[in-house]
Design a protein around this motif. Sequence first.
Motif, PDB file in Angstrom:
ATOM      1  N   LYS A 154      36.397  25.866  50.246  1.00  0.00           N
ATOM      2  CA  LYS A 154      37.528  26.792  50.354  1.00  0.00           C
ATOM      3  C   LYS A 154      38.022  26.916  51.803  1.00  0.00           C
ATOM      4  CE  LYS A 154      37.517  28.105  46.004  1.00  0.00           C
ATOM      5  NZ  LYS A 154      38.653  27.828  45.092  1.00  0.00           N
ATOM      6  N   LEU A 155      37.147  26.711  52.763  1.00  0.00           N
ATOM      7  CA  LEU A 155      37.523  26.814  54.170  1.00  0.00           C
ATOM      8  C   LEU A 155      37.949  25.441  54.689  1.00  0.00           C
ATOM      9  CD1 LEU A 155      34.674  29.178  55.425  1.00  0.00           C
ATOM     10  CD2 LEU A 155      37.083  29.778  55.061  1.00  0.00           C
ATOM     11  N   PRO A 156      39.045  25.376  55.459  1.00  0.00           N
ATOM     12  CA  PRO A 156      39.618  24.082  55.822  1.00  0.00           C
ATOM     13  C   PRO A 156      38.960  23.368  57.000  1.00  0.00           C
ATOM     14  CG  PRO A 156      40.977  25.840  56.691  1.00  0.00           C
ATOM     15  CD  PRO A 156      39.914  26.504  55.872  1.00  0.00           C
ATOM     16  N   SER A 157      38.279  24.104  57.874  1.00  0.00           N
ATOM     17  CA  SER A 157      37.723  23.487  59.073  1.00  0.00           C
ATOM     18  C   SER A 157      36.213  23.287  58.906  1.00  0.00           C
ATOM     19  CB  SER A 157      38.034  24.349  60.303  1.00  0.00           C
ATOM     20  OG  SER A 157      37.704  23.671  61.487  1.00  0.00           O
ATOM     21  N   GLU A 158      35.540  22.979  60.006  1.00  0.00           N
ATOM     22  CA  GLU A 158      34.103  22.722  59.969  1.00  0.00           C
ATOM     23  C   GLU A 158      33.355  23.991  59.589  1.00  0.00           C
ATOM     24  OE1 GLU A 158      30.512  21.040  62.880  1.00  0.00           O
ATOM     25  OE2 GLU A 158      32.536  21.401  63.670  1.00  0.00           O
ATOM     26  N   VAL A 159      32.369  23.848  58.716  1.00  0.00           N
ATOM     27  CA  VAL A 159      31.665  25.012  58.201  1.00  0.00           C
ATOM     28  C   VAL A 159      30.152  24.857  58.354  1.00  0.00           C
ATOM     29  CG1 VAL A 159      33.465  25.527  56.520  1.00  0.00           C
ATOM     30  CG2 VAL A 159      31.519  24.103  55.842  1.00  0.00           C
ATOM     31  N   ILE A 160      29.475  25.998  58.292  1.00  0.00           N
ATOM     32  CA  ILE A 160      28.026  26.036  58.133  1.00  0.00           C
ATOM     33  C   ILE A 160      27.770  26.659  56.771  1.00  0.00           C
ATOM     34  CG2 ILE A 160      27.977  28.207  59.446  1.00  0.00           C
ATOM     35  CD1 ILE A 160      25.090  27.594  60.162  1.00  0.00           C
ATOM     36  N   ASP A 171      24.206  28.773  44.012  1.00  0.00           N
ATOM     37  CA  ASP A 171      25.542  28.869  44.585  1.00  0.00           C
ATOM     38  C   ASP A 171      25.428  28.694  46.088  1.00  0.00           C
ATOM     39  OD1 ASP A 171      28.304  29.167  44.694  1.00  0.00           O
ATOM     40  OD2 ASP A 171      28.296  30.851  43.296  1.00  0.00           O
ATOM     41  N   CYS A 172      26.544  28.828  46.789  1.00  0.00           N
ATOM     42  CA  CYS A 172      26.567  28.532  48.216  1.00  0.00           C
ATOM     43  C   CYS A 172      27.651  29.352  48.892  1.00  0.00           C
ATOM     44  CB  CYS A 172      26.829  27.036  48.404  1.00  0.00           C
ATOM     45  SG  CYS A 172      26.731  26.466  50.113  1.00  0.00           S
ATOM     46  N   LEU A 173      27.366  29.840  50.079  1.00  0.00           N
ATOM     47  CA  LEU A 173      28.365  30.521  50.910  1.00  0.00           C
ATOM     48  C   LEU A 173      28.607  29.682  52.160  1.00  0.00           C
ATOM     49  CD1 LEU A 173      27.268  34.291  50.836  1.00  0.00           C
ATOM     50  CD2 LEU A 173      29.218  33.249  49.653  1.00  0.00           C
ATOM     51  N   GLU A 174      29.852  29.717  52.648  1.00  0.00           N
ATOM     52  CA  GLU A 174      30.198  28.961  53.846  1.00  0.00           C
ATOM     53  C   GLU A 174      30.943  29.837  54.842  1.00  0.00           C
ATOM     54  OE1 GLU A 174      30.414  24.425  52.046  1.00  0.00           O
ATOM     55  OE2 GLU A 174      32.305  25.459  52.523  1.00  0.00           O
ATOM     56  N   LEU A 175      30.774  29.482  56.114  1.00  0.00           N
ATOM     57  CA  LEU A 175      31.357  30.220  57.231  1.00  0.00           C
ATOM     58  C   LEU A 175      31.938  29.217  58.215  1.00  0.00           C
ATOM     59  CD1 LEU A 175      31.561  32.797  59.169  1.00  0.00           C
ATOM     60  CD2 LEU A 175      29.232  32.195  59.886  1.00  0.00           C
ATOM     61  N   HIS A 176      33.126  29.502  58.735  1.00  0.00           N
ATOM     62  CA  HIS A 176      33.711  28.622  59.737  1.00  0.00           C
ATOM     63  C   HIS A 176      32.859  28.591  61.008  1.00  0.00           C
ATOM     64  CE1 HIS A 176      38.167  28.127  58.401  1.00  0.00           C
ATOM     65  NE2 HIS A 176      37.522  26.988  58.304  1.00  0.00           N
ATOM     66  N   LEU A 205      23.001  33.339  56.580  1.00  0.00           N
ATOM     67  CA  LEU A 205      24.091  32.543  57.138  1.00  0.00           C
ATOM     68  C   LEU A 205      24.518  33.084  58.500  1.00  0.00           C
ATOM     69  CD1 LEU A 205      26.088  30.225  56.687  1.00  0.00           C
ATOM     70  CD2 LEU A 205      27.550  31.826  55.427  1.00  0.00           C
ATOM     71  N   LEU A 206      24.688  34.394  58.597  1.00  0.00           N
ATOM     72  CA  LEU A 206      25.103  34.995  59.861  1.00  0.00           C
ATOM     73  C   LEU A 206      24.005  34.898  60.921  1.00  0.00           C
ATOM     74  CD1 LEU A 206      26.978  38.090  58.454  1.00  0.00           C
ATOM     75  CD2 LEU A 206      28.004  36.223  59.737  1.00  0.00           C
ATOM     76  N   GLU A 207      22.764  35.057  60.502  1.00  0.00           N
ATOM     77  CA  GLU A 207      21.660  34.964  61.458  1.00  0.00           C
ATOM     78  C   GLU A 207      21.486  33.542  61.983  1.00  0.00           C
ATOM     79  OE1 GLU A 207      18.339  36.688  59.388  1.00  0.00           O
ATOM     80  OE2 GLU A 207      18.773  38.699  60.197  1.00  0.00           O
ATOM     81  N   ARG A 208      21.853  32.558  61.188  1.00  0.00           N
ATOM     82  CA  ARG A 208      21.744  31.170  61.653  1.00  0.00           C
ATOM     83  C   ARG A 208      22.705  30.873  62.804  1.00  0.00           C
ATOM     84  NH1 ARG A 208      22.696  27.571  56.690  1.00  0.00           N
ATOM     85  NH2 ARG A 208      22.596  25.926  58.266  1.00  0.00           N
ATOM     86  N   VAL A 209      23.806  31.622  62.890  1.00  0.00           N
ATOM     87  CA  VAL A 209      24.729  31.419  64.012  1.00  0.00           C
ATOM     88  C   VAL A 209      24.459  32.407  65.140  1.00  0.00           C
ATOM     89  CG1 VAL A 209      26.500  30.435  62.533  1.00  0.00           C
ATOM     90  CG2 VAL A 209      26.543  32.886  62.992  1.00  0.00           C
TER      91      VAL A 209
END
Length: 285
Positions: A154-160, A171-176, A205-209
């Motif tokens: 769903k997100l157009p750029s590079e994601v984690i 399922d899976c969540l993604e973050l730019h 996910l947030l803690e990984r960044v």
Amino acid sequence: MLLSALLSTAHKFAPSQCPYTNIDRDKRSSQNSSQSKSQNPKSFHLFFSTQTDTEVCSMFAEENGLKGDPRLQAISQAIRVVPHFPKQGIMFQDITTLLLDHKAFKDTIDIFVDRYRDMHISVVAGVEARGFMFGPPIALGIGAKFVPLRKPRKLPSEVISEQYELEYGSDCLELHVGAVQPGERALIIDDMVATGGTLSAAIRLLERVGAEVVECACVIGVPEVKGHCRLNGKPLYVLVEPREIDSCLRCDCSPVAADVKKEECLRRKVMMCSSYQFSPEWAPN
């Protein structure tokens, strides 16, 4: 020290496999399907994973300084309950009617803003999709940026990415990449929590960044989340419990009595609690 932190953060960006690219997806789907078929379709329960992280007691607003606050009752009453959606036996908590009530919606946002205004939060992360409805106004109210946590592709750029397991699938969540900086204080918002699986994935996910997750917040939370929600040790703040259609949802009818009254209840768009409860096949996360 700074170099060490940067290297650690870079290491955390190693992509997780999402269920859409995992070669074991079909195998898991088959296993989940067989498990689902083994369930009695009229005996629904909320499941909680036995593989829990550090447990944390959830905080319901009424028990945390807002006891007797009329806004909570108004918020609860503004949420519509839709029986048998999206499938038989599910009591769907429809927050779109809350959005139609501008006062109840404003009260919802105000309660969250009052709570988080002085917590020095710089990121409000909303979980797809209904977290997008509450996250942006909360972010504006506390002077933070809003970051969407989206489903795959769903997100157009590079994601984690962060994969997580549900009771009946994955399922899976993604973050730019670059949307959240190391050291930022984050709040995670969603509309409802039952098992906590999605919120836990959002935390990871947030803690990984490199972000510091201060708290998770939801409009609706099932009573069972009190002390049982696996949120990696993070606090959970909830405004109201799921609405019921009628008091007969909590009756003490025997199964026989429930069967006798079921047709009458369904005509009134009411489900008997002894016959139907929340479904694990479509439990909010």
